[in-house]
Design a protein around this motif. Structure first.
Motif, short mmCIF file in Angstrom:
data_model
loop_
_atom_site.label_atom_id
_atom_site.label_comp_id
_atom_site.label_asym_id
_atom_site.label_seq_id
_atom_site.Cartn_x
_atom_site.Cartn_y
_atom_site.Cartn_z
N VAL A 260 0.83 -1.21 0.00
CA VAL A 260 0.00 0.00 0.00
C VAL A 260 0.86 1.25 0.00
CG1 VAL A 260 -1.66 1.33 1.36
CG2 VAL A 260 -2.01 -1.11 1.04
N LEU A 261 1.92 1.27 0.81
CA LEU A 261 2.80 2.43 0.86
C LEU A 261 3.51 2.64 -0.48
CD1 LEU A 261 4.36 2.00 4.42
CD2 LEU A 261 2.59 3.61 3.71
N TYR B 40 0.99 4.00 -2.90
CA TYR B 40 0.74 5.41 -2.58
C TYR B 40 1.82 6.30 -3.18
CZ TYR B 40 0.10 9.63 0.25
OH TYR B 40 -0.08 10.92 0.66
N ALA C 228 1.21 9.02 -6.25
CA ALA C 228 1.54 10.43 -6.00
C ALA C 228 2.60 10.95 -6.97
CB ALA C 228 2.03 10.60 -4.57
N SER D 30 -6.08 11.09 -6.40
CA SER D 30 -5.88 11.12 -4.96
C SER D 30 -5.17 9.84 -4.50
CB SER D 30 -7.22 11.27 -4.23
OG SER D 30 -7.04 11.19 -2.84
N ALA D 31 -3.91 9.98 -4.08
CA ALA D 31 -3.15 8.82 -3.63
C ALA D 31 -3.72 8.26 -2.34
CB ALA D 31 -1.68 9.20 -3.43
N VAL D 32 -4.25 9.14 -1.48
CA VAL D 32 -4.86 8.67 -0.24
C VAL D 32 -6.08 7.81 -0.52
CG1 VAL D 32 -5.97 9.41 1.90
CG2 VAL D 32 -4.01 10.68 1.01
N ALA E 278 -4.95 4.41 -1.74
CA ALA E 278 -4.40 3.60 -0.64
C ALA E 278 -5.51 3.08 0.26
CB ALA E 278 -3.40 4.43 0.17
#
Length: 393
Positions: free
Chosen positions: A167-168, A171, A175, A182-184, A187
């Protein structure tokens, strides 16, 4: 009649076999003591060692009281809990047959091992469950040490650390490469999918499918090639779905996530249907070659695949046709017609599979009876006749 009690220690993840090389089941005090010593030597911090020693202690106490007891340690599977539970069931049945026990006292080192309690109860009466709790000081250093050990555990790392790392990484890539997205949100969506995946135990189905894939390769079955083609088609479906999104909605920020998902299904669902049909065709071919009795069970599967795919495809076209967002290559009228026609056709295909299934089953049963009679006649005709072997000179 006096009961004979089995003192049973279950090592569901088979640390005793994986780390100490002890073959399950270990039956008898000497065998269990040897298993505990070997596991304690291999990993002094493993709680299963304490559970085995507790089993030996309980055995000694009941033995000193004059009770008829036996002690055993059974391991499951270190990497696959589903296969491990099956192995525990088989080995427990073997221990019961060899020892003649009539009831059981389960020694557990945690809640995970007690998941197999229903399996044990299906084979033998469980008179008691003894929980082994390791005493330690709850200080900060101890907490850090526990977390460190959990992170080094391969099971924990695969279930927790690997998804977090993925996930990180995703993200960071979103980004960096797609600043407009939206990367958030991406994720959070991935985390939600993973939680649903684990919550519905889909990982067990994927493990089962992977084992079936490997097993078909080892046995040289046609289904291996079919599964491989199906995987390639699914990948093609994913690409087709993404291309459908890019083609119809190049500015993805102008539409909602639901419309993007429906557009993705619009491009991918046909590929997925074909992939499922190819996989089922490979399985049916294996059944025809090796297990004719089971053909009737999977005969209806291709019909249901086509039916579900057509109904899904019709629903996707309809919902996309009524969206106020432009453009999409179907009008509202086209969507209604497509949904009605595909739904009716899909239901008809499913009905055909259900209708023909009993007939196929009768044909298979009749064919099996004829083959059995022929084998019996051949066996009766050869009875009493000398058997000649070809000898090469």
């Amino acid at each position: 009649m006096r009961a004979r009690t089995l003192i049973l220690s279950i090592d569901r993840d088979d640390d005793v076999g994986y780390k100490a090389g002890v073959e399950s089941p270990a039956v008898g005090r000497e065998a269990c003591l040897d298993a505990a010593i070997r596991l304690g030597t291999a990993d002094p911090e493993d709680s299963d060692t304490n559970a085995i020693f507790q089993a030996i202690k309980t055995y000694d106490e009941l033995k000193a009281n004059g009770e008829d007891v036996e002690v055993a340690v059974i391991g499951g599977n270190h990497m696959n809990m589903l296969e491990g539970d099956r192995r525990v069931s088989d080995l427990l049945e073997q221990v019961i047959e060899t020892t003649g026990v009539t009831e059981c006292i389960l020694i557990s080192d945690g809640v995970e091992d007690e998941y197999v309690l229903p399996i044990i109860q299906s084979h033998i009466k469980v008179a008691s469950v003894v929980r082994v709790i390791i005493k330690q000081l709850p200080n900060i250093e101890g907490t850090y040490y526990i977390i460190k050990k959990l992170m080094n555990d391969p099971k924990i790392s695969k279930s927790v650390l690997l998804p977090i790392g993925f996930v990180l990484l995703l993200y960071a890539l979103v980004a960096l490469l797609a600043p407009g997205v939206s990367a958030v949100l991406v994720a959070v969506g991935i985390i939600g999918l993973y939680l649903l995946f684990k919550g519905f135990n889909f990982d067990e189905y994927f493990i089962y499918a992977w084992h079936a894939f490997i097993d078909s390769f080892k046995k040289g079955q046609f289904s291996f090639v079919a599964y491989l083609v199906a995987v390639i088609l699914v990948i093609g479906g994913v690409i087709s779905g993404l291309m459908s999104v890019i083609t119809n909605y190049p500015n993805s920020g102008d539409v909602g996530v639901i419309y993007l998902a429906l557009t993705f299904l619009f491009g991918a669902v046909i590929w997925v249907i074909i992939a499922a049909l190819v996989a089922s065709a490979g399985k049916i071919t294996d059944y025809i070659q090796n297990n004719q009795e089971g053909i009737s069970r999977i005969f209806v599967v291709p019909f249901f695949i086509v039916a579900i795919g057509m109904i899904t495809y019709g629903a996707v076209i309809y919902f996309l046709s009524i969206t106020p967002v432009e453009p999409f290559p179907f009008t509202t009228t086209d969507g209604i017609i497509a949904m009605m026609l595909l739904t009716i056709t899909g239901l008809a295909v499913a009905f055909m599979g259900i209708y023909f299934r009993p007939r196929v089953q009768k044909r298979v049963q009749a064919w099996m009876e004829i083959r059995q009679k022929l084998e019996e006649e051949e066996s009766a005709g050869n009875k009493g006749k000398p058997v000649y072997k070809k000898i090469k000179y």
